[in-house]
Design a protein around this motif. Structure first.
Motif, short mmCIF file in Angstrom:
data_model
loop_
_atom_site.label_atom_id
_atom_site.label_comp_id
_atom_site.label_asym_id
_atom_site.label_seq_id
_atom_site.Cartn_x
_atom_site.Cartn_y
_atom_site.Cartn_z
N ASP A 1 0.84 -1.20 0.00
CA ASP A 1 0.00 0.00 0.00
C ASP A 1 0.88 1.25 0.00
O ASP A 1 0.61 2.22 -0.72
CB ASP A 1 -0.90 0.03 1.25
CG ASP A 1 -1.87 -1.13 1.30
OD1 ASP A 1 -2.29 -1.60 0.23
OD2 ASP A 1 -2.21 -1.56 2.41
N MET A 2 1.90 1.21 0.81
CA MET A 2 2.80 2.36 0.93
C MET A 2 3.57 2.60 -0.36
O MET A 2 3.63 3.72 -0.88
CB MET A 2 3.77 2.12 2.09
CG MET A 2 4.70 3.29 2.37
SD MET A 2 5.89 2.85 3.64
CE MET A 2 6.84 1.62 2.77
N LEU A 3 4.15 1.53 -0.91
CA LEU A 3 4.95 1.67 -2.13
C LEU A 3 4.11 2.14 -3.31
O LEU A 3 4.57 2.91 -4.15
CB LEU A 3 5.63 0.34 -2.45
CG LEU A 3 6.73 -0.09 -1.49
CD1 LEU A 3 7.15 -1.53 -1.78
CD2 LEU A 3 7.94 0.83 -1.58
N ASN A 4 2.85 1.68 -3.37
CA ASN A 4 1.98 2.09 -4.48
C ASN A 4 1.57 3.55 -4.37
O ASN A 4 1.12 4.14 -5.36
CB ASN A 4 0.73 1.19 -4.51
CG ASN A 4 1.05 -0.22 -4.97
OD1 ASN A 4 2.02 -0.44 -5.69
ND2 ASN A 4 0.25 -1.18 -4.54
N THR A 5 1.74 4.13 -3.19
CA THR A 5 1.42 5.55 -3.00
C THR A 5 2.54 6.46 -3.48
O THR A 5 2.31 7.60 -3.89
CB THR A 5 1.16 5.82 -1.49
OG1 THR A 5 0.07 5.00 -1.06
CG2 THR A 5 0.81 7.27 -1.23
N ILE A 6 3.76 5.94 -3.46
CA ILE A 6 4.95 6.76 -3.78
C ILE A 6 5.18 6.78 -5.29
O ILE A 6 5.28 5.73 -5.93
CB ILE A 6 6.18 6.20 -3.04
CG1 ILE A 6 5.96 6.33 -1.53
CG2 ILE A 6 7.44 6.94 -3.46
CD1 ILE A 6 6.91 5.50 -0.72
N LYS A 7 5.27 7.95 -5.85
CA LYS A 7 5.39 8.09 -7.31
C LYS A 7 6.80 7.75 -7.80
O LYS A 7 6.98 6.99 -8.74
CB LYS A 7 5.01 9.52 -7.73
CG LYS A 7 3.52 9.81 -7.55
CD LYS A 7 3.18 11.22 -8.01
CE LYS A 7 1.70 11.51 -7.83
NZ LYS A 7 1.36 12.89 -8.25
N ASP A 8 7.80 8.36 -7.20
CA ASP A 8 9.18 8.16 -7.66
C ASP A 8 9.89 7.15 -6.76
O ASP A 8 10.24 7.46 -5.63
CB ASP A 8 9.94 9.49 -7.66
CG ASP A 8 9.32 10.48 -8.63
OD1 ASP A 8 8.96 10.06 -9.74
OD2 ASP A 8 9.21 11.67 -8.27
N LYS A 9 10.08 5.96 -7.30
CA LYS A 9 10.71 4.89 -6.50
C LYS A 9 12.18 4.80 -6.89
O LYS A 9 12.61 3.91 -7.62
CB LYS A 9 9.99 3.58 -6.74
CG LYS A 9 8.52 3.60 -6.35
CD LYS A 9 7.86 2.27 -6.61
CE LYS A 9 6.38 2.28 -6.25
NZ LYS A 9 5.58 3.14 -7.13
N ASN A 10 12.97 5.70 -6.35
CA ASN A 10 14.40 5.73 -6.66
C ASN A 10 15.20 5.07 -5.54
O ASN A 10 16.12 5.64 -4.98
CB ASN A 10 14.87 7.19 -6.85
CG ASN A 10 14.14 7.86 -7.99
OD1 ASN A 10 14.01 7.29 -9.06
ND2 ASN A 10 13.63 9.07 -7.74
N PHE A 11 14.79 3.85 -5.20
CA PHE A 11 15.43 3.15 -4.09
C PHE A 11 15.33 1.65 -4.31
O PHE A 11 14.52 1.17 -5.11
CB PHE A 11 14.77 3.52 -2.76
CG PHE A 11 13.26 3.52 -2.80
CD1 PHE A 11 12.54 2.33 -2.84
CD2 PHE A 11 12.55 4.71 -2.81
CE1 PHE A 11 11.16 2.31 -2.89
CE2 PHE A 11 11.17 4.72 -2.86
CZ PHE A 11 10.47 3.51 -2.89
N ASP A 12 16.15 0.90 -3.59
CA ASP A 12 16.03 -0.56 -3.54
C ASP A 12 15.23 -0.93 -2.30
O ASP A 12 15.09 -0.13 -1.37
CB ASP A 12 17.41 -1.22 -3.50
CG ASP A 12 18.06 -1.29 -4.86
OD1 ASP A 12 17.36 -1.63 -5.82
OD2 ASP A 12 19.26 -0.99 -4.96
N VAL A 13 14.73 -2.17 -2.30
CA VAL A 13 13.89 -2.64 -1.20
C VAL A 13 14.36 -4.00 -0.71
O VAL A 13 14.66 -4.89 -1.52
CB VAL A 13 12.41 -2.76 -1.65
CG1 VAL A 13 11.56 -3.38 -0.55
CG2 VAL A 13 11.85 -1.40 -2.05
N ILE A 14 14.42 -4.15 0.60
CA ILE A 14 14.58 -5.46 1.22
C ILE A 14 13.39 -5.64 2.16
O ILE A 14 13.22 -4.87 3.10
CB ILE A 14 15.89 -5.58 2.01
CG1 ILE A 14 17.10 -5.43 1.10
CG2 ILE A 14 15.96 -6.93 2.74
CD1 ILE A 14 18.44 -5.42 1.83
N PHE A 15 12.55 -6.64 1.88
CA PHE A 15 11.40 -6.88 2.73
C PHE A 15 11.81 -7.69 3.96
O PHE A 15 12.75 -8.48 3.93
CB PHE A 15 10.33 -7.66 1.97
CG PHE A 15 9.60 -6.85 0.95
CD1 PHE A 15 8.57 -6.00 1.33
CD2 PHE A 15 9.94 -6.92 -0.39
CE1 PHE A 15 7.89 -5.24 0.40
CE2 PHE A 15 9.27 -6.16 -1.33
CZ PHE A 15 8.24 -5.32 -0.94
#
Length: 245
Positions: free
Chosen positions: A66-80
């Motif tokens: 939900d949070m990630l879908n809210t953010i327009k510019d995803k200029n980062f990597d993710v570790i869940f």
């Protein structure tokens, strides 16, 4: 220096991640903030523009998707960061994203973070990867998976995969578009990505999409669309016929 944010609704997990980063990666990663919810997570990401996120799947006011879908510019990597939730883990895997299981193991933690450090030097495809993981997590019917080769990253619909052939630690995906996609994954890893009710292991080295099977012939092969033939091992014959026909 990679700038990281930790987002988890359990304070002790945030502390563990922070301590491990300080212990093993103090020269490579700087922690620039923490959050415990979707709302606070969106705000701190937009305010601080991090390079790397450590994300719990389930937050107190929603999910990290939900949070990630809210953010327009995803200029980062993710570790869940997740517990033993089969659905969440598969969602992460189909998007070819990295994750750490709770309780956090040192070796798994270091491996995931090292990969993120290496990824920071490459082109970031996070938007598409997150999109595909989110689709699976939310139960979208037309499922896609991410396939990474040396040259490209593919987003492929399961329905477009005709069959797969494995040789050791490599598997080739054959698609409707007559495209062959070779990935560095064993048959075991491929089985973890694909839907069990759609793909049937008909041979030690082959998986077939049962939706595209036309017939089984006396030569011991499945004939799929375009008259492509996929072998069936003798010991799997009865199982394959039962599952497909």
């Amino acid at each position: 220096m990679i700038r990281a944010i930790i987002i988890d609704d359990e304070a002790y997990i945030r502390t563990i991640v922070s301590d491990k980063l300080s212990q093993y990666f103090s020269n490579e990663i700087e922690i620039i903030g923490e959050a415990d919810s979707v709302k606070s997570g969106v705000k701190i990401i937009e305010d601080k523009n991090p390079d790397l996120l450590f994300l719990d799947i389930q937050l107190r006011d929603g999910t990290s998707f939900d949070m990630l879908n809210t953010i327009k510019d995803k200029n980062f990597d993710v570790i869940f960061i997740t517990g033993f939730d089969d659905h969440a883990i598969k969602a992460i895997k189909v998007g070819a994203l990295d994750y750490i299981l709770k309780p956090i193991d040192d070796d798994e933690f270091k491996e995931a973070v090292k990969k993120a450090i290496d990824n920071s030097k490459e082109e970031n495809n996070i938007e598409k990867l997150v999109e595909i993981s989110s689709e699976y997590f939310q139960g979208v019917k037309k499922k896609r998976i991410v396939l990474k080769t040396l040259e490209n990253v593919y987003a492929v619909y399961e329905d477009d995969i005709l069959y797969c052939r494995s040789e050791g630690n490599y598997t080739t995906f054959y698609t409707k578009q007559s495209e062959k996609i070779l990935v560095s994954k064993s048959m075991k890893k491929v089985l973890e990505l694909l839907s069990e009710d759609v793909f049937i292991r008909c041979h030690q080295s082959y998986l077939v999409n049962k939706k595209h099977v036309l017939r089984y012939n006396k030569q011991g092969v499945l004939v799929i669309i375009n008259e492509v033939k996929v072998p069936v091992s003798s010991r799997r014959k009865d199982y394959v016929i039962e599952k497909i026909f």
